[in-house]
Enzyme design. Structure first.
Site, short mmCIF file in Angstrom:
data_model
loop_
_atom_site.label_atom_id
_atom_site.label_comp_id
_atom_site.label_asym_id
_atom_site.label_seq_id
_atom_site.Cartn_x
_atom_site.Cartn_y
_atom_site.Cartn_z
N SER A 172 42.53 41.84 31.89
CA SER A 172 41.65 42.49 32.87
C SER A 172 41.57 44.01 32.71
O SER A 172 41.21 44.50 31.65
CB SER A 172 42.15 42.09 34.26
OG SER A 172 41.35 42.63 35.25
N ASP A 210 35.26 46.40 35.29
CA ASP A 210 36.59 46.41 34.66
C ASP A 210 36.52 45.69 33.31
O ASP A 210 35.47 45.17 32.91
CB ASP A 210 37.66 45.84 35.60
CG ASP A 210 37.67 44.34 35.63
OD1 ASP A 210 36.62 43.72 35.33
OD2 ASP A 210 38.71 43.74 35.96
N GLU A 233 38.01 42.33 47.57
CA GLU A 233 39.13 43.26 47.61
C GLU A 233 38.52 44.65 47.49
O GLU A 233 37.46 44.82 46.86
CB GLU A 233 40.07 43.00 46.43
CG GLU A 233 40.82 41.68 46.55
CD GLU A 233 41.94 41.53 45.53
OE1 GLU A 233 43.02 41.13 45.93
OE2 GLU A 233 41.73 41.82 44.33
N ALA A 234 39.20 45.64 48.05
CA ALA A 234 38.68 47.01 47.98
C ALA A 234 38.48 47.44 46.53
O ALA A 234 37.59 48.23 46.21
CB ALA A 234 39.63 47.96 48.70
N SER A 278 54.14 44.65 43.49
CA SER A 278 52.98 44.26 42.68
C SER A 278 53.18 42.85 42.16
O SER A 278 54.31 42.43 41.89
CB SER A 278 52.85 45.22 41.51
OG SER A 278 52.10 44.62 40.47
N ARG A 282 53.94 48.90 45.19
CA ARG A 282 52.74 49.68 45.48
C ARG A 282 52.79 50.24 46.90
O ARG A 282 53.30 49.59 47.82
CB ARG A 282 51.49 48.83 45.31
CG ARG A 282 51.36 48.29 43.91
CD ARG A 282 49.90 48.11 43.51
NE ARG A 282 49.82 47.36 42.27
CZ ARG A 282 49.93 47.90 41.05
NH1 ARG A 282 50.10 49.19 40.90
NH2 ARG A 282 49.84 47.14 39.97
C1 16G Z 1 45.19 40.68 39.96
C2 16G Z 1 44.26 39.96 40.89
C3 16G Z 1 43.54 40.94 41.79
C4 16G Z 1 44.56 41.77 42.53
C5 16G Z 1 45.51 42.41 41.58
C6 16G Z 1 46.63 43.04 42.35
C7 16G Z 1 43.03 37.95 40.42
C8 16G Z 1 42.02 37.29 39.56
N1 16G Z 1 43.28 39.21 40.15
O1 16G Z 1 44.48 41.50 39.09
O2 16G Z 1 42.78 40.21 42.68
O3 16G Z 1 43.92 42.78 43.27
O4 16G Z 1 46.07 41.42 40.74
O5 16G Z 1 47.54 43.56 41.45
O6 16G Z 1 43.60 37.35 41.32
P1 16G Z 1 48.95 44.02 41.92
O7 16G Z 1 49.62 42.84 42.56
O8 16G Z 1 49.59 44.51 40.68
O9 16G Z 1 48.71 45.12 42.91
MG MG Z 2 39.49 41.89 35.94
#
Ligand code: 16G
Ligand code: MG
Length: 573
Positions: free
Chosen positions: A69, A307, A402-403, A530, A537
């Site tokens: 991603s 992205d 999501e924001a 995270s 975070r």
């Molecule tokens: C992943 C998630 C996204 C989320 C992010 C949070 C999917 C397809 N993607 O990229 O939705 O905002 O994780 O990342 O579910 P974090 O847990 O590292 O903050």
């Molecule tokens: Mg992505």
């Protein structure tokens, strides 16, 4: 399949994709994600699991996407897609983690155990669709995925380089042909160079409309634009930051079929040494609140930033003082929800319940606007698309974002039936609104958040309302916010409740956060581990940017002190 044929599982592992690391890896929020060099055995094993999952689902197709991603180029990842085009069912994440971490020697027996536990009928056919993003490590990992599928005698179909949402769409279509055709580009388009939306004059395919991905989304966009004259302060020129990933490449294909409905000016398409997601793309723009490198534009020009795998989008413009004005997932969600509400009203539909789903990251001002002005029900769930998606399904029409710009709209069968009926049988004014809504539904990739689909949805609403980005911005004013990350010894010491808005451990952290927040007007803050990186975070918002920055730093310091911070203690920016 007799147990003896599982020997090939071990043979492939040993000869082609041996496990060369003991680093434990976990199926996180969006699958496995780490340095690409640590992933080959994991992807091979997910090929095995995809076949087992397909058989448990009676031979229906499962998807495997190779991507990390918005992460930088050296990373990669893999995630599985369930038959409806949704993320893998949560209860299987532990199975995926187990299979990924056993030694090569135990792989054959663990595979046999898993098959038994999930009660997979290995005599059934199995089908797996495989896609990948533009990373240079992706082809090698995709090959490992194919070997995993072959080892358990499933059928693998490779889609090459596609956005994550295109693969989700194709998986859904393969299992439900009423949703569309499971291809990116319909055969007749490639062969005959026809504009999307036109039928072939002759030939075997002429009698039915192909609804491949481009046809469905772009065709519906063209249909709706034919009904919506350009007016007001809407301008058909849109700049796009492609994050040097796959989304920009796909828009470059689509661009050729847009006849002036939208003039896409594309940047960061991966050429000229541009590095994937580096100082560009939706995540960079949202988190740093800075414009991406490589895009030049006049003040107030509307820019969309995608992205790396094309499942997120945010918009922005720079004003005449070069100030950043960000239109994030919350702004997109409210724009879409208010337009759908307006059309439902015009259709005189009252029985369909529309709702909005957000996470703790949603700006407080957006939540207030949704409740007080739009008067739409809103719910808050944990971070991660699977949580938002499922919550959205509880509404007849569920808008989730999501924001950070990941989101879409889902429509129940009842909603679709009702709207289609009015589009055919309603009074003229109702019919007009319902027909717009039918096209709007077709532009939507309901399987998962999709930057390309979202882009066409946003452009539709802006055009329908005659809005510039600047005018769109005025719907409500975001509270200034700041995100930080803190490295700690073990991020799992942090647990949360209430959709991640309350921290339940370590002890004392939440009361410290509450105390800090109380010192700021309109202050709000939360901390969460995270799901994709080894960090904690921190999010904070307050009346001014200075206060938001200050609050974020203070909360980050509290995390550092109470949750075992490592490295430098956070300091004010
Ligand atoms: C992943 C998630 C996204 C989320 C992010 C949070 C999917 C397809 N993607 O990229 O939705 O905002 O994780 O990342 O579910 P974090 O847990 O590292 O903050
Ligand atoms: Mg992505």
């Amino acid at each position: 399949m007799p147990p003896s044929s599982l020997r090939v599982v071990y043979a492939f592992a040993r000869e082609m994709h041996p496990k060369t690391t003991d680093v434990f890896i976990q199926y996180g929020t969006a699958g496995f994600r780490t340095k690409a060099s640590l992933l080959e055995h994991v992807v091979y094993r997910m090929g095995l699991l995809a076949v087992i999952r397909s058989r448990v689902k009676n031979g229906r197709t499962i998807g495997m996407m190779i991507t990390a991603s918005h992460n930088l180029e050296p990373d990669n990842g893999v995630k599985l897609i369930d038959p409806e085009g949704e993320m893998l069912e949560e209860s299987w994440e532990a199975i995926a983690t187990r299979l990924a971490n056993v030694s090569d020697n135990d792989l054959e027996s663990t595979t046999a155990e898993v098959i038994k536990e999930v009660n997979a009928d290995m005599g059934l056919k199995a089908s797996v669709f495989i896609g990948m993003d533009t990373r240079y490590t992706s082809p090698r990992l995709a090959a490992a995925a194919v070997h995993g599928v072959m080892a358990l005698k499933g059928t693998a179909k490779e889609f090459g380089i596609v956005t994550t949402p295109i693969l989700h769409y194709c998986v859904r279509c393969r299992n439900d042909n009423t949703y569309g055709t499971p291809t990116e580009e319909g055969q007749f388009i490639m062969n005959h160079n026809h504009p999307y939306g036109e039928q072939m004059p002759d030939g075997p395919k002429s009698s039915r409309m192909e609804t491949c991905y481009y046809e469905k989304i772009v065709g519906a966009f063209k249909n709706i634009r034919a009904k919506l004259p350009v007016h007001g302060s809407y301008n058909t020129t849109l700049y796009v930051d492609g994050a040097n990933g796959v989304g920009g490449k796909k828009l470059n294909i689509i661009k050729k079929s847009l006849d002036g409905e939208l003039d896409l000016v594309l940047y960061n398409l991966g050429g000229n040494g541009g590095k994937l997601n580096l100082n560009c793309g939706a995540d960079f723009v949202k988190v740093s609140q800075k414009p991406p490198v490589g895009v030049e534009h006049a003040p107030f020009q509307r820019v969309a930033s995608l992205d790396g795998d094309g499942d997120r989008i945010v918009y922005y413009y720079l004003d005449d003082k070069n100030q950043m004005n960000l239109l994030d997932g919350d702004k997109i969600a409210t724009l879409l929800a208010s337009y759908i509400t307006e059309l439902l009203k015009a259709c005189e539909v009252t029985e369909l319940k529309l709702g909005l789903v957000q996470t703790a990251y949603a700006n407080g001002a957006s939540t207030r606007y949704i409740t007080d002005d739009l008067k739409v029900p809103v719910s808050c769930v944990k971070t991660g698309v699977k949580h938002l998606h499922h919550a959205a399904l509880s509404y007849d029409i569920g808008v989730y974002f999501e924001a950070n710009g990941h989101g879409t709209v889902v429509y129940s069968e009842l909603a679709k039936r009702t709207i289609r009926k009015i589009a055919q049988e309603g009074e003229p004014e109702q019919r007009k609104a319902a027909q717009l809504l039918v096209n709007f539904i077709d532009i939507t990739n309901e399987t998962v958040g999709d930057a390309i689909s979202d882009l066409f949805l946003v452009e539709t609403v802006l055009c329908a309302r005659g809005l510039s980005a600047r005018a769109w911005m005025t719907a409500y004013t975001d509270l200034p916010c700041r995100q930080l990350k803190v490295t700690v010894q073990d991020r799992n010491v942090i647990s949360t409740a209430d959709a991640e808005r309350t921290c339940t451990s370590p002890e004392g952290l939440q009361s410290k956060v509450d105390e800090l927040v109380a010192g700021y007007k309109s202050g709000r803050a939360f901390v969460r581990p995270s799901g994709t990186e080894d960090v904690v975070r921190v999010y904070a918002e307050a009346e001014t940017q200075e206060f938001a920055d200050q609050l974020a730093t203070e909360v980050a310091q509290a995390v550092y002190d109470l949750a075992g911070g490592v490295g430098d203690r956070p300091t004010p920016a």
